[in-house]
Design a protein around this motif. Sequence first.
Motif, PDB file in Angstrom:
ATOM      1  N   UNK A 195       0.843  -1.186   0.000  1.00  0.00           N
ATOM      2  CA  UNK A 195       0.000   0.000   0.000  1.00  0.00           C
ATOM      3  C   UNK A 195       0.886   1.246   0.000  1.00  0.00           C
ATOM      4  N   UNK A 196       0.508   2.199  -0.839  1.00  0.00           N
ATOM      5  CA  UNK A 196       1.134   3.516  -0.850  1.00  0.00           C
ATOM      6  C   UNK A 196       0.183   4.473  -0.138  1.00  0.00           C
ATOM      7  N   UNK A 197       0.649   5.062   0.962  1.00  0.00           N
ATOM      8  CA  UNK A 197      -0.180   5.995   1.734  1.00  0.00           C
ATOM      9  C   UNK A 197       0.424   7.395   1.636  1.00  0.00           C
ATOM     10  N   UNK A 198      -0.426   8.366   1.312  1.00  0.00           N
ATOM     11  CA  UNK A 198       0.018   9.753   1.142  1.00  0.00           C
ATOM     12  C   UNK A 198      -0.888  10.650   1.990  1.00  0.00           C
ATOM     13  N   UNK A 199      -0.277  11.629   2.642  1.00  0.00           N
ATOM     14  CA  UNK A 199      -1.071  12.550   3.451  1.00  0.00           C
ATOM     15  C   UNK A 199      -0.408  13.920   3.484  1.00  0.00           C
ATOM     16  N   UNK A 200      -1.261  14.958   3.400  1.00  0.00           N
ATOM     17  CA  UNK A 200      -0.769  16.314   3.662  1.00  0.00           C
ATOM     18  C   UNK A 200      -1.690  16.958   4.701  1.00  0.00           C
ATOM     19  N   UNK A 201      -1.219  18.029   5.314  1.00  0.00           N
ATOM     20  CA  UNK A 201      -2.042  18.712   6.323  1.00  0.00           C
ATOM     21  C   UNK A 201      -2.497  20.081   5.806  1.00  0.00           C
ATOM     22  N   UNK A 202      -2.819  20.078   4.503  1.00  0.00           N
ATOM     23  CA  UNK A 202      -3.258  21.325   3.873  1.00  0.00           C
ATOM     24  C   UNK A 202      -4.731  21.586   4.043  1.00  0.00           C
ATOM     25  N   UNK A 203      -5.331  22.264   3.050  1.00  0.00           N
ATOM     26  CA  UNK A 203      -6.719  22.724   3.158  1.00  0.00           C
ATOM     27  C   UNK A 203      -7.725  21.658   2.763  1.00  0.00           C
ATOM     28  N   UNK A 204      -7.246  20.517   2.208  1.00  0.00           N
ATOM     29  CA  UNK A 204      -8.178  19.494   1.744  1.00  0.00           C
ATOM     30  C   UNK A 204      -8.522  19.673   0.283  1.00  0.00           C
ATOM     31  N   UNK A 205      -9.269  18.711  -0.256  1.00  0.00           N
ATOM     32  CA  UNK A 205      -9.637  18.757  -1.670  1.00  0.00           C
ATOM     33  C   UNK A 205     -10.700  19.796  -1.948  1.00  0.00           C
ATOM     34  N   UNK A 206     -10.679  20.285  -3.189  1.00  0.00           N
ATOM     35  CA  UNK A 206     -11.804  21.079  -3.667  1.00  0.00           C
ATOM     36  C   UNK A 206     -12.962  20.119  -3.912  1.00  0.00           C
ATOM     37  N   UNK A 207     -14.210  20.577  -3.892  1.00  0.00           N
ATOM     38  CA  UNK A 207     -15.347  19.655  -3.985  1.00  0.00           C
ATOM     39  C   UNK A 207     -15.312  18.720  -5.187  1.00  0.00           C
ATOM     40  N   UNK A 208     -14.929  19.239  -6.352  1.00  0.00           N
ATOM     41  CA  UNK A 208     -14.951  18.376  -7.539  1.00  0.00           C
ATOM     42  C   UNK A 208     -13.968  17.232  -7.411  1.00  0.00           C
ATOM     43  N   UNK A 209     -12.740  17.501  -6.906  1.00  0.00           N
ATOM     44  CA  UNK A 209     -11.763  16.432  -6.745  1.00  0.00           C
ATOM     45  C   UNK A 209     -12.137  15.505  -5.606  1.00  0.00           C
ATOM     46  N   UNK A 210     -12.808  16.023  -4.583  1.00  0.00           N
ATOM     47  CA  UNK A 210     -13.236  15.169  -3.473  1.00  0.00           C
ATOM     48  C   UNK A 210     -14.209  14.107  -3.957  1.00  0.00           C
ATOM     49  N   UNK A 211     -14.953  14.420  -5.007  1.00  0.00           N
ATOM     50  CA  UNK A 211     -15.900  13.468  -5.573  1.00  0.00           C
ATOM     51  C   UNK A 211     -15.266  12.624  -6.672  1.00  0.00           C
ATOM     52  N   UNK A 212     -13.981  12.852  -6.945  1.00  0.00           N
ATOM     53  CA  UNK A 212     -13.289  12.057  -7.942  1.00  0.00           C
ATOM     54  C   UNK A 212     -13.593  12.452  -9.365  1.00  0.00           C
ATOM     55  N   UNK A 213     -14.010  13.710  -9.624  1.00  0.00           N
ATOM     56  CA  UNK A 213     -14.359  14.111 -10.986  1.00  0.00           C
ATOM     57  C   UNK A 213     -13.448  15.196 -11.519  1.00  0.00           C
ATOM     58  N   UNK A 214     -12.587  15.790 -10.693  1.00  0.00           N
ATOM     59  CA  UNK A 214     -11.681  16.823 -11.156  1.00  0.00           C
ATOM     60  C   UNK A 214     -10.547  16.239 -11.974  1.00  0.00           C
ATOM     61  N   UNK A 215      -9.780  17.117 -12.639  1.00  0.00           N
ATOM     62  CA  UNK A 215      -8.679  16.662 -13.487  1.00  0.00           C
ATOM     63  C   UNK A 215      -7.634  15.901 -12.690  1.00  0.00           C
TER      64      UNK A 215
END
Length: 364
Positions: free
Chosen positions: A307-327
């Motif tokens: 498993x590759x696990x990635x994490x950042x402590x930034x602002x989080x995804x924009x709504x479109x990418x959070x739903x898996x539809x952004x570029x």
Amino acid sequence: MKAPTHPRQSERLALLSDMGILDTGEDPAFDDLTRLARAICATPMSAVSLLAGNRQWFKSEIGIGLRETSLDDAICSHAILEPDLMEIPDTRCDPRTADNPLVAGERGLRFYAGVPLTGAMGLPLGTLCVLDVEPRDLTDHQRDALRVLARQAVMQIELRHALAEAEILRREVDHRVKNSLQILASLTAIQSRRASATETREALDLVRQRVQTIADLHAQFYAGDQAGTVDLAPYLAGILSSIGALNPDGITIESAFDAVSLPAGQAVALGLLVNEFYTNSIKHAFADRTTGRITIRLARMAPDRAMLAYRDDGVGMIPSDAEGVGLGSRVIDALVQQLGGEVERETHPGHGLSLSVGFAIPSL
């Protein structure tokens, strides 16, 4: 009696030199052939003999106790003049060998049988031979077996030559690919510096990073003998080192990688995933911040699973990418599919983003 010079001696010697077999180390494949020849023919001695310009050199020998002899003393120099097996039942009675120093004395050679090792253009490189200190005759079965073993010896010589040629070609291709990737990365960097629009510079920088990721894979893949696989720990560490050179001040990267190896196609997909994760974090997660942390972990979950696990402590995804539809998500999904894995996303506005990609480790 000294053997006449082979009628195509210059061609024969050129072929022998080109095959690159002279003065090479011990080889179990040739030793197996000489052992089998001795066992089948029930003789105390056998050899794979190669005839150079002034010497007879044994690629493999059993019972002879010499690595080479003078060409003048080589009975095999007579054998390579024959189209097929040369058999001398009693060397004392044959004019070709009666005065040979190896025949003289009570324990001199008394029997010889050798099959020419015929290479390209019908040129003999040497012989597969058996010898005895007692006169004798071979059976038809033994003669046929020697012919078969001689053909196998030629195949072994040609196989090693082909592998050496392939290695030279691989190194040349490797050199050209490496240079091409370096040139492409340099040209992209130049165009990025010259671009006036911010979006153009960002796009070119992304291209350059992707090219560098592939270049890192290429270097890792060809650095050693890994049977077609890539050791992910140094490969991913190299990617992060390249990324770190451009990392904004205040953004730290922490990483840990278990020992996992993948075929090149999967490895490049994993490397590009790390690159995409990082690029998206820098572009979106820390856009209005001067500090932050990124953690990357490659963990072996089972002998055949990682498993590759990635994490950042930034602002989080924009709504479109959070739903898996952004570029960004579409690019990541395509790479995960190429890797043959599954991706899970977790985001909390203002508290960062985590992604995990599980994938199978193929049997290698």
